[in-house]
Write a protein that holds these residues in place. Structure first.
Motif, PDB file in Angstrom:
ATOM      1  N   HIS A  63       0.836  -1.202   0.000  1.00 41.05           N
ATOM      2  CA  HIS A  63       0.000   0.000   0.000  1.00 41.05           C
ATOM      3  C   HIS A  63       0.869   1.250   0.000  1.00 41.05           C
ATOM      4  O   HIS A  63       1.841   1.326   0.764  1.00 41.05           O
ATOM      5  N   SER A  84      -4.834   3.351 -13.477  1.00 37.51           N
ATOM      6  CA  SER A  84      -4.549   4.056 -12.221  1.00 37.51           C
ATOM      7  C   SER A  84      -5.513   5.223 -11.971  1.00 37.51           C
ATOM      8  O   SER A  84      -5.499   5.796 -10.885  1.00 37.51           O
ATOM      9  N   TRP A  87      -7.525   4.800  -8.824  1.00 35.60           N
ATOM     10  CA  TRP A  87      -6.898   5.047  -7.526  1.00 35.60           C
ATOM     11  C   TRP A  87      -7.176   6.468  -7.071  1.00 35.60           C
ATOM     12  O   TRP A  87      -7.259   7.360  -7.926  1.00 35.60           O
ATOM     13  N   PRO A  88      -7.236   6.743  -5.777  1.00 34.91           N
ATOM     14  CA  PRO A  88      -7.279   5.759  -4.700  1.00 34.91           C
ATOM     15  C   PRO A  88      -8.568   4.951  -4.788  1.00 34.91           C
ATOM     16  O   PRO A  88      -9.635   5.514  -5.057  1.00 34.91           O
ATOM     17  N   THR A  92      -5.893  -3.424  -7.020  1.00 36.79           N
ATOM     18  CA  THR A  92      -4.477  -3.767  -6.857  1.00 36.79           C
ATOM     19  C   THR A  92      -3.907  -4.094  -8.226  1.00 36.79           C
ATOM     20  O   THR A  92      -4.477  -4.904  -8.963  1.00 36.79           O
ATOM     21  N   ARG A 115      -1.322  -0.929  -4.324  1.00 32.59           N
ATOM     22  CA  ARG A 115      -2.607  -0.224  -4.375  1.00 32.59           C
ATOM     23  C   ARG A 115      -2.578   1.019  -3.503  1.00 32.59           C
ATOM     24  O   ARG A 115      -1.857   1.069  -2.507  1.00 32.59           O
ATOM     25  N   ILE A 116      -3.370   2.031  -3.905  1.00 32.58           N
ATOM     26  CA  ILE A 116      -3.585   3.233  -3.087  1.00 32.58           C
ATOM     27  C   ILE A 116      -4.997   3.126  -2.520  1.00 32.58           C
ATOM     28  O   ILE A 116      -5.972   3.220  -3.272  1.00 32.58           O
ATOM     29  N   ARG A 118      -8.449   4.224  -0.450  1.00 34.71           N
ATOM     30  CA  ARG A 118      -9.071   5.559  -0.405  1.00 34.71           C
ATOM     31  C   ARG A 118      -9.653   5.923   0.950  1.00 34.71           C
ATOM     32  O   ARG A 118     -10.247   6.992   1.096  1.00 34.71           O
ATOM     33  N   SER A 174      -9.934  -5.736  -2.495  1.00 33.07           N
ATOM     34  CA  SER A 174      -9.682  -5.083  -3.779  1.00 33.07           C
ATOM     35  C   SER A 174      -9.710  -6.083  -4.931  1.00 33.07           C
ATOM     36  O   SER A 174      -9.477  -7.283  -4.742  1.00 33.07           O
TER      37      SER A 174
END
Ligand code: TXA
Ligand code: MG
Length: 310
Positions: A63, A84, A87-88, A92, A115-116, A118, A174
């Motif tokens: 993360h 992307s 994201w967030p 993943t 992953r970001i 949220r 995710s």
């Protein structure tokens, strides 16, 4: 908000200190609670595997707080660039690793899932820590993922500090997408639906055997302690009902995932409902059918796994 105890961190700074010192912290994400440690520190990561009783062939998700941070630890490519924008969020991306993430977090492989998240608290911790946090779901291996701080406490007792960020908004893990091949491939259905991923994304199941899979998908998983029967439209003696929608049959023991029949609500409530049914005086769980649309696909995946022979 924190679960306070003499050895619980009292704020973000203390969680960060814990991570810097090679310790573990349970923290909230929008999907499920994670059991986090510095992904560069193999001794810290070893404690995750030990505490979860997790097989060492199963890699951990890393993360981070920003795309810039992700690009430090993985080789970025066009698939990642295209996906992307989600994201967030509960996505993943599996990409070739670039060196700093320790072997154990990668389970010895050449890729890293990044992953970001949220959840605002998760983002605040990750920004303050300014490094990669390896975090599986904060449950013993093979058990149901925690969607509240209390669930995580049931799993690990007082052995790890737990940061309480309330009930998880998404409630399912995710979506894991392998971005190392010609086309991105879904390795695990999850909080980001197929529709959200857009065109040109394939399924691991559609591919030849021998291709990279998500090792975690090999195990029977997400299992309550009681047997689970799928696609039930009635309740048999001794069963409790995992109900969905307004037309559920009557049952002495029943939890409805969404009275109005909403799949996103059902995802949010799924793991807590399974825990509740597990604690009821019943000998088995009968699960009503869930529509295979949107996040319903991920719910069906988790229920199918929970029903698999152990
Ligand atoms: O929502 C989530 O993903 C949560 C929160 C805490 O972020 N985490 C989570 O972690 O569900 P875990 O360890 O319970 O599941 C990670 C899944 C496993 O199926 C694992 O095999 C897969 O991701 N995975 C991780 N790294 C991978 C890699 N490099 N290649 C293929 N699969 C990977
Ligand atoms: Mg898990």
């Amino acid at each position: 908000m924190l679960l306070r105890n003499t050895h619980y961190p009292q704020d973000i700074a203390q969680a960060v200190q814990q991570w810097q010192a090679g310790g573990l912290v349970v923290f909230p994400t929008e999907t499920v609670y994670g059991l986090g440690a510095d992904a560069r520190n193999s001794q810290a990561v070893a404690q995750i595997y030990a505490l979860k009783d997790r097989p060492r062939f199963n890699p951990l998700i890393v993360h981070v707080a920003s795309v810039g941070a992700a690009q430090r630890y993985v080789e970025w490519n066009d698939h990642a660039e295209r996906l992307s924008h989600l994201w967030p969020g509960p996505l993943t991306l599996v990409l070739p690793h670039k060196g700093e993430i320790c072997d154990l977090a990668r389970a010895g492989g050449h890729t890293v899932g990044v992953r970001i998240p949220r959840h605002p608290l998760a983002l605040a911790f990750l920004e303050a820590f300014d490094g990669p946090i390896a975090a599986p779901s904060a449950n013993k291996s093979g058990r149901i993922s925690p969607t509240t701080a209390e669930h995580a406490r049931v799993e690990f007792g007082d052995s790890v500090p737990i940061l309480d960020g309330g009930a998880c908004e998404v409630g399912l893990e995710s979506t894991v997408v392998d971005c190392t091949g010609e086309r991105p491939r879904i390795l695990r259905a999850g909080g980001i639906t197929r529709e959200m991923l857009g065109d040109g994304v394939s399924d691991a199941q559609e591919e030849q055997s021998g291709a990279l899979r998500s090792p975690g998908q090999l195990e029977s998983h997400y299992a309550p302690s009681k047997p689970l029967r799928l696609n039930a439209n009635s309740v048999e003696a001794g069963e409790g009902l995992l109900a969905f929608g307004p037309d559920a049959p009557r049952a002495d023991y029943s939890v409805n995932l969404s009275l109005r029949g909403d799949v996103a609500d059902a995802a949010t409530n799924l793991f807590a409902a399974l825990r509740t049914l597990d604690a009821m005086p019943i000998s088995a769980i009968a699960a009503m059918p869930i529509p295979n649309r949107g996040i319903g696909e991920a719910i069906i995946d988790r229920l199918t796994r929970a029903a698999a022979p152990r």
